[in-house]
Design a protein around this motif. Structure first.
Motif, PDB file in Angstrom:
ATOM      1  N   UNK A 296      21.232   5.832  -0.924  1.00  0.00           N
ATOM      2  CA  UNK A 296      20.989   7.230  -0.572  1.00  0.00           C
ATOM      3  C   UNK A 296      20.535   8.022  -1.799  1.00  0.00           C
ATOM      4  N   UNK A 297      21.133   7.734  -2.947  1.00  0.00           N
ATOM      5  CA  UNK A 297      20.725   8.364  -4.204  1.00  0.00           C
ATOM      6  C   UNK A 297      21.130   7.445  -5.346  1.00  0.00           C
ATOM      7  N   UNK A 298      20.394   7.534  -6.429  1.00  0.00           N
ATOM      8  CA  UNK A 298      20.711   6.707  -7.578  1.00  0.00           C
ATOM      9  C   UNK A 298      19.810   5.489  -7.690  1.00  0.00           C
ATOM     10  N   UNK A 299      20.256   4.528  -8.500  1.00  0.00           N
ATOM     11  CA  UNK A 299      19.471   3.335  -8.807  1.00  0.00           C
ATOM     12  C   UNK A 299      20.397   2.133  -8.884  1.00  0.00           C
ATOM     13  N   UNK A 300      19.899   0.986  -8.450  1.00  0.00           N
ATOM     14  CA  UNK A 300      20.675  -0.255  -8.453  1.00  0.00           C
ATOM     15  C   UNK A 300      19.843  -1.360  -9.085  1.00  0.00           C
ATOM     16  N   UNK A 301      20.473  -2.165  -9.943  1.00  0.00           N
ATOM     17  CA  UNK A 301      19.785  -3.323 -10.500  1.00  0.00           C
ATOM     18  C   UNK A 301      20.394  -4.597  -9.943  1.00  0.00           C
ATOM     19  N   UNK A 302      19.542  -5.584  -9.719  1.00  0.00           N
ATOM     20  CA  UNK A 302      19.961  -6.880  -9.203  1.00  0.00           C
ATOM     21  C   UNK A 302      19.815  -7.908 -10.312  1.00  0.00           C
ATOM     22  N   UNK A 303      20.889  -8.606 -10.627  1.00  0.00           N
ATOM     23  CA  UNK A 303      20.873  -9.585 -11.711  1.00  0.00           C
ATOM     24  C   UNK A 303      21.355 -10.935 -11.201  1.00  0.00           C
ATOM     25  N   UNK A 304      20.795 -11.985 -11.788  1.00  0.00           N
ATOM     26  CA  UNK A 304      21.181 -13.354 -11.456  1.00  0.00           C
ATOM     27  C   UNK A 304      21.675 -14.037 -12.721  1.00  0.00           C
ATOM     28  N   UNK A 305      22.827 -14.672 -12.632  1.00  0.00           N
ATOM     29  CA  UNK A 305      23.394 -15.404 -13.762  1.00  0.00           C
ATOM     30  C   UNK A 305      23.312 -16.892 -13.479  1.00  0.00           C
ATOM     31  N   UNK A 306      22.923 -17.660 -14.491  1.00  0.00           N
ATOM     32  CA  UNK A 306      22.829 -19.109 -14.358  1.00  0.00           C
ATOM     33  C   UNK A 306      23.731 -19.763 -15.399  1.00  0.00           C
ATOM     34  N   UNK A 307      23.642 -21.062 -15.506  1.00  0.00           N
ATOM     35  CA  UNK A 307      24.444 -21.784 -16.491  1.00  0.00           C
ATOM     36  C   UNK A 307      23.981 -21.453 -17.895  1.00  0.00           C
ATOM     37  N   UNK A 308      24.797 -21.827 -18.875  1.00  0.00           N
ATOM     38  CA  UNK A 308      24.490 -21.601 -20.290  1.00  0.00           C
ATOM     39  C   UNK A 308      24.289 -20.115 -20.602  1.00  0.00           C
ATOM     40  N   UNK A 309      25.003 -19.272 -19.856  1.00  0.00           N
ATOM     41  CA  UNK A 309      25.013 -17.832 -20.098  1.00  0.00           C
ATOM     42  C   UNK A 309      23.647 -17.169 -19.934  1.00  0.00           C
ATOM     43  N   UNK A 310      22.775 -17.780 -19.190  1.00  0.00           N
ATOM     44  CA  UNK A 310      21.475 -17.171 -18.931  1.00  0.00           C
ATOM     45  C   UNK A 310      21.610 -16.132 -17.831  1.00  0.00           C
ATOM     46  N   UNK A 311      20.967 -14.988 -18.020  1.00  0.00           N
ATOM     47  CA  UNK A 311      21.016 -13.908 -17.042  1.00  0.00           C
ATOM     48  C   UNK A 311      19.663 -13.213 -16.996  1.00  0.00           C
ATOM     49  N   UNK A 312      19.274 -12.804 -15.799  1.00  0.00           N
ATOM     50  CA  UNK A 312      17.984 -12.136 -15.648  1.00  0.00           C
ATOM     51  C   UNK A 312      18.111 -10.993 -14.661  1.00  0.00           C
TER      52      UNK A 312
END
Length: 265
Positions: free
Chosen positions: A87-103
């Motif tokens: 309704x208002x604001x902003x949201x980010x979508x993140x994916x975490x993988x093995x070996x501490x990888x995140x995007x």
């Protein structure tokens, strides 16, 4: 909308092979208008439904909640049982993988749905949704959403058009990620944040770390720092209690850069 609804009835299988293009042409009389609407929405990036509209449509099948900055809406691996709407604001979508990888795979603005994978048979969340700044988000139960898509053709048409806009955006991001230089990808990300800044409240200025930008662009923090210094000298960005972005200058910069992908073969 019979084609779309048959999938919701049996989300894990399609009874027989069919040609998607011909089926759409036969079953949805306004398919061309729907696709064009999706393209228009892809440029606008928003689909605005007021809380009052949702209450009339979903009644007990919805809840509304305010989220603080950096608060998690749902986490990767949790049960997928609802669709969410900003309704208002902003949201980010993140994916975490093995070996501490995140995007960071997406940043969504006001008027966006997310978590819609549950409608296609997704049982677990494949990403984490987190609020950027303060946000107000509506949660729509999966069963209520499916029922509304079946009963309300107008809402179903708008929702499918929104999904088309998301597909178009994902395709653009994939092309950008694979074929464009880091500098150009960073400029596109900054344009997105420029839109977020316009919609954010002045008392809550947006603060974006270079590490976050690096995750979105798919490069190192050192390269982002180098590009941001160059952008600052050119007047693309300023820092005054928060990040300020000159969208007009960045748009001109992007248009002046050579295309990395041939549009005609």
């Amino acid at each position: 909308m019979q084609l779309c609804m048959s999938y919701f009835d049996h989300p894990n299988r399609i009874s027989e092979p069919y040609d998607l293009a011909s089926s759409l042409e036969w079953r949805v009389a306004s398919s061309r208008e729907l696709i064009e609407q999706g393209r228009q929405m892809a440029s606008k990036r928003t689909l605005v439904f007021s809380p009052t509209v949702f209450r009339k449509k979903f009644q007990a099948g919805m809840t509304v909640r305010n989220y603080r900055d950096n608060e998690i809406v749902f986490s990767q691996g949790e049960a997928a049982d609802a669709v969410f709407y900003i309704q208002s604001g902003t949201v980010k979508l993140t994916v975490a993988a093995t070996r501490r990888k995140k995007a960071i795979v997406a940043v969504l603005l006001r008027g966006s749905f997310f978590g819609e994978g549950c409608l296609g048979g997704q049982s677990l969340r494949i990403y984490t949704a987190r609020s950027i700044g303060q946000s107000n988000i509506t949660r729509l139960r999966k069963e209520s959403m499916v029922r509304m898509l079946k009963r309300d053709p107008q809402f179903a048409t708008l929702f499918v058009a929104y999904l088309l806009s998301r597909v178009i955006r994902v395709e653009e991001d994939l092309v950008d990620q694979f074929f464009n230089f880091s500098e150009k990808r960073l400029a596109r990300v900054l344009l997105l944040f420029g839109q977020i800044i316009k919609e954010s409240k002045p008392e809550h200025p947006l603060k974006v770390s270079q590490a976050t930008l690096a995750e979105m662009v798919g490069t190192t923090r050192a390269r982002v720092s180098k590009f941001m210094s160059a952008f600052k000298k050119k007047g693309f960005v300023h820092y005054n209690g928060g990040l300020q972005i000159n969208g007009a200058l960045i748009s001109g910069f992007l248009q002046s850069r050579p295309m990395s992908v041939v549009t005609k073969v």
